[in-house]
Design a protein around this motif. Structure first.
Motif, short mmCIF file in Angstrom:
data_model
loop_
_atom_site.label_atom_id
_atom_site.label_comp_id
_atom_site.label_asym_id
_atom_site.label_seq_id
_atom_site.Cartn_x
_atom_site.Cartn_y
_atom_site.Cartn_z
N CYS A 32 0.91 -1.25 0.05
CA CYS A 32 -0.06 0.16 0.22
C CYS A 32 0.84 1.28 0.07
O CYS A 32 2.11 1.23 0.53
CB CYS A 32 -0.91 0.03 1.06
SG CYS A 32 -0.29 0.12 2.82
N GLY A 33 0.39 2.27 -0.58
CA GLY A 33 1.23 3.51 -0.72
C GLY A 33 1.36 4.09 0.97
O GLY A 33 0.38 3.96 1.87
N PHE A 34 2.39 4.58 1.07
CA PHE A 34 2.76 5.01 2.54
C PHE A 34 3.77 6.03 2.63
O PHE A 34 4.77 6.12 1.69
CB PHE A 34 3.41 3.85 3.26
CG PHE A 34 3.54 3.99 4.66
CD1 PHE A 34 2.70 4.06 5.68
CD2 PHE A 34 4.93 4.17 5.07
CE1 PHE A 34 3.04 4.11 7.09
CE2 PHE A 34 5.41 4.66 6.53
CZ PHE A 34 4.16 4.60 7.28
N THR A 56 7.28 14.67 -1.68
CA THR A 56 7.59 15.98 -1.54
C THR A 56 6.88 16.56 -0.60
O THR A 56 6.08 16.12 0.04
CB THR A 56 7.47 16.79 -3.04
OG1 THR A 56 6.01 16.52 -3.14
CG2 THR A 56 8.17 16.10 -4.03
N VAL A 57 6.86 18.11 -0.39
CA VAL A 57 6.05 18.84 0.63
C VAL A 57 4.54 18.79 0.05
O VAL A 57 3.78 19.05 0.79
CB VAL A 57 6.35 20.16 0.66
CG1 VAL A 57 7.89 20.31 1.30
CG2 VAL A 57 6.18 21.01 -0.68
N THR A 61 -1.58 16.39 -0.31
CA THR A 61 -2.64 16.50 -1.33
C THR A 61 -2.33 15.76 -2.78
O THR A 61 -3.10 15.48 -3.46
CB THR A 61 -2.73 17.87 -1.79
OG1 THR A 61 -1.38 18.47 -2.41
CG2 THR A 61 -3.28 18.72 -0.78
N ASP A 62 -0.83 15.06 -2.72
CA ASP A 62 -0.51 14.46 -3.84
C ASP A 62 0.08 13.05 -3.75
O ASP A 62 1.52 13.01 -3.15
CB ASP A 62 0.34 15.24 -4.90
CG ASP A 62 0.77 14.54 -5.88
OD1 ASP A 62 0.27 13.41 -6.41
OD2 ASP A 62 1.75 15.10 -6.94
N PRO A 63 -0.52 12.04 -3.54
CA PRO A 63 0.13 10.78 -2.89
C PRO A 63 0.89 9.95 -4.12
O PRO A 63 1.68 8.95 -3.59
CB PRO A 63 -0.94 10.02 -2.60
CG PRO A 63 -2.13 10.32 -3.13
CD PRO A 63 -1.92 11.86 -3.49
N SER A 64 1.07 10.59 -5.37
CA SER A 64 1.86 9.94 -6.34
C SER A 64 3.47 9.58 -6.03
O SER A 64 4.09 8.85 -6.45
CB SER A 64 1.75 10.85 -7.74
OG SER A 64 2.33 11.93 -7.52
N GLY A 65 3.98 10.47 -4.97
CA GLY A 65 5.40 10.26 -4.61
C GLY A 65 5.47 9.62 -3.49
O GLY A 65 6.76 9.27 -3.15
#
Length: 75
Positions: A32-34, A56-57, A61-65
């Motif tokens: 899972c994304g974490f 990133t910061v 709002t943007d879980p792609s990283g």
């Protein structure tokens, strides 16, 4: 939950209840994304800085990283 200092950082162990996280769909060996972030505030005012494990910061709002966590059964 446990935090241990290592030679090159920290090892952090957390526990999630299967019925309360991710809509109860937690299964052993699921990826899972974490991400995890640590805030730095030395004087009780605004945040002085922060560090994230992956991404990133914009992570809130943007879980792609985000990184990936593999879920394991508690021993």
């Amino acid at each position: 939950q446990r935090v241990q200092r290592t030679d090159d950082g920290y090892t952090v162990e957390i526990q999630l209840r299967a019925g309360s996280a991710l809509g109860g769909r937690l299964r052993e060996n699921t990826a899972c994304g974490f991400d995890i972030a640590v805030n730095d505030d030395d004087d009780g005012g605004d945040r002085d800085g922060w560090k994230v494990w992956q991404g990133t910061v914009d992570n809130p709002t943007d879980p792609s990283g985000w990184g990936t966590a593999i879920l394991a059964r508690q021993e």
